[in-house]
Design an enzyme around this catalytic site. Sequence first.
Site, PDB file in Angstrom:
ATOM      1  N   GLU A  76       0.871   3.506 -13.267  1.00 26.00           N
ATOM      2  CA  GLU A  76       1.049   4.961 -13.159  1.00 26.00           C
ATOM      3  C   GLU A  76       2.413   5.199 -12.523  1.00 26.00           C
ATOM      4  O   GLU A  76       2.957   4.312 -11.871  1.00 26.00           O
ATOM      5  CB  GLU A  76      -0.042   5.553 -12.258  1.00 26.00           C
ATOM      6  CG  GLU A  76       0.276   5.565 -10.754  1.00 26.00           C
ATOM      7  CD  GLU A  76       0.393   4.183 -10.123  1.00 26.00           C
ATOM      8  OE1 GLU A  76      -0.086   3.195 -10.720  1.00 26.00           O
ATOM      9  OE2 GLU A  76       0.976   4.071  -9.021  1.00 26.00           O
ATOM     10  N   SER A  86      14.246   3.422   2.053  1.00 15.86           N
ATOM     11  CA  SER A  86      13.387   2.887   0.995  1.00 15.86           C
ATOM     12  C   SER A  86      13.991   2.978  -0.402  1.00 15.86           C
ATOM     13  O   SER A  86      13.561   2.267  -1.310  1.00 15.86           O
ATOM     14  CB  SER A  86      12.032   3.597   1.013  1.00 15.86           C
ATOM     15  OG  SER A  86      12.214   4.996   0.918  1.00 15.86           O
ATOM     16  N   LYS A 107      10.057  -0.436  -4.473  1.00 21.22           N
ATOM     17  CA  LYS A 107       8.995  -0.628  -5.458  1.00 21.22           C
ATOM     18  C   LYS A 107       9.058  -2.007  -6.131  1.00 21.22           C
ATOM     19  O   LYS A 107       8.044  -2.557  -6.535  1.00 21.22           O
ATOM     20  CB  LYS A 107       9.069   0.450  -6.544  1.00 21.22           C
ATOM     21  CG  LYS A 107       8.886   1.883  -6.065  1.00 21.22           C
ATOM     22  CD  LYS A 107       7.457   2.185  -5.728  1.00 21.22           C
ATOM     23  CE  LYS A 107       7.136   3.666  -5.577  1.00 21.22           C
ATOM     24  NZ  LYS A 107       7.999   4.474  -4.729  1.00 21.22           N
TER      25      LYS A 107
HETATM   26  C1  LIG Z   1       7.795   5.780  -4.163  1.00 20.70           C
HETATM   27  C2  LIG Z   1       8.754   5.952  -3.064  1.00 20.70           C
HETATM   28  C3  LIG Z   1       8.340   6.246  -1.752  1.00 20.70           C
HETATM   29  C4  LIG Z   1       6.912   6.546  -1.394  1.00 20.70           C
HETATM   30  O1  LIG Z   1       6.006   5.515  -1.623  1.00 20.70           O
HETATM   31  P1  LIG Z   1       5.366   4.656  -0.465  1.00 20.70           P
HETATM   32  O2  LIG Z   1       4.281   3.927  -1.152  1.00 20.70           O
HETATM   33  O3  LIG Z   1       4.872   5.595   0.587  1.00 20.70           O
HETATM   34  O4  LIG Z   1       6.424   3.767   0.061  1.00 20.70           O
HETATM   35  C5  LIG Z   1       9.288   6.295  -0.749  1.00 20.70           C
HETATM   36  N1  LIG Z   1      10.596   6.090  -1.005  1.00 20.70           N
HETATM   37  C6  LIG Z   1      11.039   5.805  -2.254  1.00 20.70           C
HETATM   38  C7  LIG Z   1      12.492   5.587  -2.455  1.00 20.70           C
HETATM   39  C8  LIG Z   1      10.137   5.736  -3.323  1.00 20.70           C
HETATM   40  O5  LIG Z   1      10.594   5.468  -4.557  1.00 20.70           O
END
Ligand SMILES: *Cc1c(COP(=O)(O)O)cnc(C)c1O
Length: 389
Positions: A106, A370, A84
């Site tokens: 948000e 992620s 993020k």
């Molecule tokens: C917010 C989040 C996601 C999902 O959001 P995308 O916009 O699909 O990337 C995936 N993994 C983590 C660790 C997140 O915080």
Amino acid sequence: MPKRFGEYGGAYVPETLVPALRELECAWRTARRDPSFRAELSRWSRTLGGRPTPLYFAENLTRRGGGAEIWFKREDLLHGGAHKFNNALGQGLLARRMKKARLIAETGAGQHGVATAMIGAALGLPTEVYMGARDMERQAPNVQRMRLLGTKVHPVTSGGQTLKDAINAALRDWITNVRTTHYVLGSAVGPHPFPSLVCDFQSVIGRELRSQSRARWGQLPDLVVACVGGGSNAIGTFHPLLHTSAQLLGVEAGGRGRGVGASSLVKGTPGILHGAYTYILQDAEGEVSETESISAGLDYAGVGPEHAMLRDSGRVRYVSVRDDQALAAFHWVAQDEGILPALEPAHAIYAAMRAAARLPHRRRVVVTLSGRGDKDLEVVLRSDAQRAG
Ligand SMILES: *Cc1c(COP(=O)(O)O)cnc(C)c1O
């Protein structure tokens, strides 16, 4: 910067927002060509963010899978613990360049809210975050983090009191305060230009992955896997690889496996949500469905419009992974690699393991990790206890 991805995308918004969206598009068009903006973005990414993030060989997990090599792109090591940061930083710098005095955002699980709160503090921009009242209860530590970072958190008590309602509240604030305020949208969703803008800021993941794999192996991976909520970490991973031979796999949340979960691409149909035409989960009357997933970050009824196009064209394959499968992957990664992954990428890791098992040893699979799992410990421990009892 395309306004449409095939038939998907567009900007279905109230007229009051049209000038703001146009202003944002113009600002980004000039900023992305401006060497001083790019230098500033890359400096903050390095010094505050910790980029570049490493490419990691999950050797023990590979042995468990018994097939192709499994590698992680370590976005969990980024400041704040998730990808993020890339988007919040880019939009924060853009807002400052546009002379906006205030940031709003948000948040669902709170990860995007925390990222925006960090950037607001670092850039000296007052920040306010809208969060569903139910999510505030479920994700109390992230609410406290945002407050400690100096951000005001507004509870949203309309609708199901979750992410969809928080986006609606943030859009309402933006409509009222559009001259002074920038809305930092947290995923590759919403009206044009947000899906392209967010993709641009997240594409640093795929660009680094491309150069790191060439440096390491002299070629690209055979398969690249990422989880899809709104789709920002996935599109950032995939976009720089679209015109290569790498196979691409997006992984949605299947929930408990009975209803639709949160699998907009696997189980949805085209419709309009939050200003874009894309795949959404809806009933026969077009009412947006309630979604369900163990991971709050994937729990969204829509998906970025570029994914909708990539699904139809077949360039990216999308599959769905259930809660219990993601939990299994969480434990494999913890015990084999000493890493606690977030539950969102645990879905992608499960699908990657399944695919790797069917590939020969010398092939390579890269999964975008992620985010880190600290935020999910309570959910994981509770699920384990339920299954044991
Ligand atoms: C917010 C989040 C996601 C999902 O959001 P995308 O916009 O699909 O990337 C995936 N993994 C983590 C660790 C997140 O915080």
